[in-house]
Design an enzyme around this catalytic site. Structure first.
Site, PDB file in Angstrom:
ATOM      1  CE  LYS A  85      21.438 -13.659  14.783  1.00 57.43           C
ATOM      2  NZ  LYS A  85      23.198 -13.468  13.992  1.00 57.43           N
TER       3      LYS A  85
HETATM    4  O1  G3P Z   1      25.427 -11.902  12.430  1.00 58.50           O
HETATM    5  C1  G3P Z   1      24.052 -11.913  10.913  1.00 58.50           C
HETATM    6  C2  G3P Z   1      24.287 -11.497   9.927  1.00 58.50           C
HETATM    7  O2  G3P Z   1      24.449 -10.233   9.248  1.00 58.50           O
HETATM    8  C3  G3P Z   1      25.690 -11.445   8.945  1.00 58.50           C
HETATM    9  O3  G3P Z   1      25.022 -11.316   7.563  1.00 58.50           O
HETATM   10  O4  G3P Z   1      25.420 -11.815   5.279  1.00 58.50           O
HETATM   11  O5  G3P Z   1      27.389 -10.533   6.482  1.00 58.50           O
HETATM   12  O6  G3P Z   1      26.652 -13.382   6.952  1.00 58.50           O
HETATM   13  P1  G3P Z   1      26.503 -11.556   6.910  1.00 58.50           P
END
Ligand code: G3P
Length: 219
Positions: A85
């Site tokens: 990633k």
């Molecule tokens: O892991 C990547 C993404 O899905 C995280 O998004 O906004 O929940 O931190 P968030």
């Protein structure tokens, strides 16, 4: 659309694997830190054993392309199903291009615009993670941006798959599928919400009640 689980929590990973509908895992530094387990390599290797034939994303932390490439190559020695990633950016796209040339799968993360998605696809990204929820969080329309990305990339034969990330609720999942995303990565809490509908629950209860009444008569 493929459904991935967005977590590094091993209990959630095991539960997700048992459902029969999840075909991949994404992690990020925040999710790994939340586990409290300092042995990140062991955590990722355990995840790759729970999901042995599925993409498992592990994020680099370096700021420069050289460091990202070094980390990414090392990750691939941990397990064969790791996707490296890489946060979007100039250095990140240099790293994606170099890792792609080495045959290493990548997931470009923190993508918010069609322009960024076009650059990530041009670098050879395997997955392009568009952050729906974080756009919504600042009053933008995350699904519209994601749909624009799907439409833009669909005009060409890029090898990149659009991965809807930063999912906040079941409607994000449905809308990502309606927009034609290839993947949605979903927190376990939201996965559980996807199953729920009051009419299904009341329908099951009434079937059981009617059957028990009928069965009583037969007996
Ligand atoms: O892991 C990547 C993404 O899905 C995280 O998004 O906004 O929940 O931190 P968030």
């Amino acid at each position: 659309m493929k459904l991935f689980v967005d977590t590094a929590d091993l209990n959630e990973i095991r539960e997700a694997a048992s459902l029969g509908v999840i075909s991949g895992v994404t992690t990020n530094p925040t999710l790994l830190a939340k586990t409290g387990n300092g042995n990140v390599k062991a955590t990722i290797q355990e995840i790759c054993q729970i999901f042995p034939n599925a993409p498992v994303s592990m994020e680099v932390i370096s700021d420069d392309a050289e460091g990202m490439i070094r980390e990414g190559v090392d990750f691939t020695t941990w397990a064969s199903n790791i996707y490296v990633k890489i946060p979007f950016g100039v250095e990140g796209m240099k790293a994606v291009s170099a890792l792609t040339a080495k045959g290493i799968k990548t997931n470009v993360t923190l993508v918010f615009s069609p322009a960024q998605a076009l650059l990530a696809a041009s670098a050879g990204a395997s997955f392009i993670s568009t952050f729906v929820g974080r756009l919504d969080d600042i009053g933008h329309d995350g699904l519209t941006a994601t749909a624009e990305i799907v439409e833009l990339l669909g005009n060409y034969d890029f090898n990149s798959e659009v991965l809807a990330a930063s999912i906040r609720h079941p409607l994000h999942v449905v809308q990502a599928a309606q927009a034609g995303c290839d993947i949605a990565t979903i927190p376990m809490k939201v996965i559980k919400q996807l199953y729920k509908h009051p009419l299904t629950e009341s329908g099951i209860a009434s079937f059981k009640k009617d059957w028990e009444a009928f069965n009583t008569v037969i007996v």
